[in-house]
Design a protein around this motif. Structure first.
Motif, PDB file in Angstrom:
ATOM      1  N   LEU A   3      48.619   4.387 135.242  1.00 44.24           N
ATOM      2  CA  LEU A   3      47.473   5.257 134.994  1.00 44.24           C
ATOM      3  C   LEU A   3      46.253   4.491 134.514  1.00 44.24           C
ATOM      4  N   LEU A   4      46.449   3.341 133.855  1.00 40.73           N
ATOM      5  CA  LEU A   4      45.290   2.515 133.519  1.00 40.73           C
ATOM      6  C   LEU A   4      44.545   2.108 134.782  1.00 40.73           C
ATOM      7  N   ALA A   5      45.300   1.792 135.835  1.00 39.42           N
ATOM      8  CA  ALA A   5      44.665   1.419 137.100  1.00 39.42           C
ATOM      9  C   ALA A   5      44.028   2.620 137.781  1.00 39.42           C
ATOM     10  N   THR A   6      44.789   3.692 137.949  1.00 45.03           N
ATOM     11  CA  THR A   6      44.304   4.802 138.772  1.00 45.03           C
ATOM     12  C   THR A   6      43.302   5.698 138.056  1.00 45.03           C
ATOM     13  N   LEU A   7      43.391   5.781 136.717  1.00 52.08           N
ATOM     14  CA  LEU A   7      42.482   6.659 135.983  1.00 52.08           C
ATOM     15  C   LEU A   7      41.314   5.932 135.343  1.00 52.08           C
ATOM     16  N   THR A   8      41.467   4.646 135.040  1.00 51.72           N
ATOM     17  CA  THR A   8      40.401   3.933 134.320  1.00 51.72           C
ATOM     18  C   THR A   8      39.936   2.665 135.037  1.00 51.72           C
ATOM     19  N   ASP A   9      40.494   2.398 136.219  1.00 53.55           N
ATOM     20  CA  ASP A   9      40.135   1.183 136.961  1.00 53.55           C
ATOM     21  C   ASP A   9      40.301  -0.072 136.111  1.00 53.55           C
ATOM     22  N   THR A  10      41.355  -0.110 135.327  1.00 54.70           N
ATOM     23  CA  THR A  10      41.638  -1.253 134.466  1.00 54.70           C
ATOM     24  C   THR A  10      42.949  -1.895 134.885  1.00 54.70           C
TER      25      THR A  10
END
Length: 344
Positions: free
Chosen positions: A123-130
């Motif tokens: 979710l860090l990748a998909t929701l925050t682009d992190t």
């Protein structure tokens, strides 16, 4: 994609327990030894309030308190990187209390964990682009001596390496126990993977590239279709890059794996796939004529892209640490695999 600052010499490692903590053996002793080893290497360390907690069911504390720890450790300047204490069962229940909007607006920080920690790494990748690291949890670093995969994880977190390779042997049965908490991986089985183009098994060299996305299928299928599922938006945003899906299963049997693949496909997750990397399944025994290969290939085989099975990922160690969200170049030859991750 946002990439955090790397761990520098003498930097601060922060520990948190958004899933299970290190409250019982062998995890407590292993974690305590990991702390000693990191200290001897010159790193400072910071502990979240749930690291040694065992107040929850399959999780270190209440979902509210676990989420509070997450927000504090991510938004404060207490640590330079964050490592999860362990996996578990119910990390999904903390998600309503995690403010992903604030995480997206804050300076990014590396977070590493696997299994139940997919609820954050993904979710860090998909929701925050992190970007995050799908890699070993804190207690693993207490083993004596370290396996190469742990040195690779440190290399990723410190920015000293962007390439990882598969390992020669893997662990079928662990010798780690409450009586032997510092036991290293008991690697006895040669690493041999199968590779396919579509449903056809192939030999020789395969090369493909795309943006890395994935994690533990048990958690991913649980997220599919919820308000936290913005996967279609993510893959649309990076459609020009394409996606390399890395997937591994913990408690799913072969029919559960096949249903999970079907559900993710029907949700539109795989529309821009460039390849699949599939870890050795922890419960992959054949059932009713279905084996772990066909469980994946029923969906993945229709895509006409490379599918590499029995890769060093997940619950049957060792595991290659992978940077979720990075642009990866994958090359296989024989039983060798190389992952080159580019931070673009």
């Amino acid at each position: 994609m946002r990439y955090p600052k790397f761990l520098h010499k003498g930097g601060r490692i922060g520990y948190l327990a958004p899933s299970y903590g290190c409250a019982i053996e062998p995890y407590r002793s292993a974690f305590e030894n990991a702390v000693i080893k990191w200290r001897e290497m010159g790193y400072e360390q910071v502990f979240g309030p749930n690291c040694f907690a065992g107040e929850g069911v399959g999780i270190s504390n209440t979902p509210e308190k676990c989420a509070e720890e997450v927000m504090d450790m991510f938004l404060s300047d207490k640590a330079d990187i964050l490592i999860s204490c362990g996996g578990g069962e119910l990390m999904c229940e903390i998600l309503p209390y995690v403010d992903f909007k604030r995480l997206a607006e804050a300076d990014p920080i590396w977070f590493m964990g696997y299994s139940d920690n997919t609820n954050l790494t993904y979710l860090l990748a998909t929701l925050t682009d992190t970007a995050s690291v799908y890699g070993p949890c804190a207690a693993a670093f207490g083993m004596e001596p370290w396996h190469q995969s742990l040195w690779d994880a440190l290399g990723i977190l410190s920015g000293k390496q962007t390439v990882v390779q598969g390992y020669e042997m893997w662990e079928k049965e662990s010798l780690k126990s409450a009586e032997n908490p510092l036991e290293p991986y008991h690697v006895t089985e040669p690493c041999e993977f199968r590779q396919f183009l579509g449903r056809k098994q192939v030999e020789g060299e395969l090369c493909f590239q795309g943006r890395l996305l994935g994690g533990c299928m048990d958690c991913l299928v649980n997220l599919t279709g919820t308000r936290y599922d913005r996967t279609v938006e993510f893959v649309e945003r990076y459609r020009e890059d394409g996606i390399i899906w890395f997937l591994e299963a913990a408690e799913l049997n072969v029919f559960s794996m096949r249903r999970a693949m079907w559900q993710m496909e029907e949700a539109g997750w795989f529309q821009y796939v460039k390849g699949f990397l599939i870890g050795r399944p922890y419960m992959g025994a054949s059932m009713m004529g279905l084996d772990a290969y066909d469980a994946i290939l029923e969906v993945a085989g229709r895509k006409g892209v490379p599918v590499v099975m029995d890769v060093d990922l997940g619950h049957l160690p060792p595991m290659m640490p992978l940077v979720v969200g990075s642009m990866a170049e994958v090359k296989t030859e024989g039983n060798k695999i190389e992952m080159r991750m580019n931070y673009i």
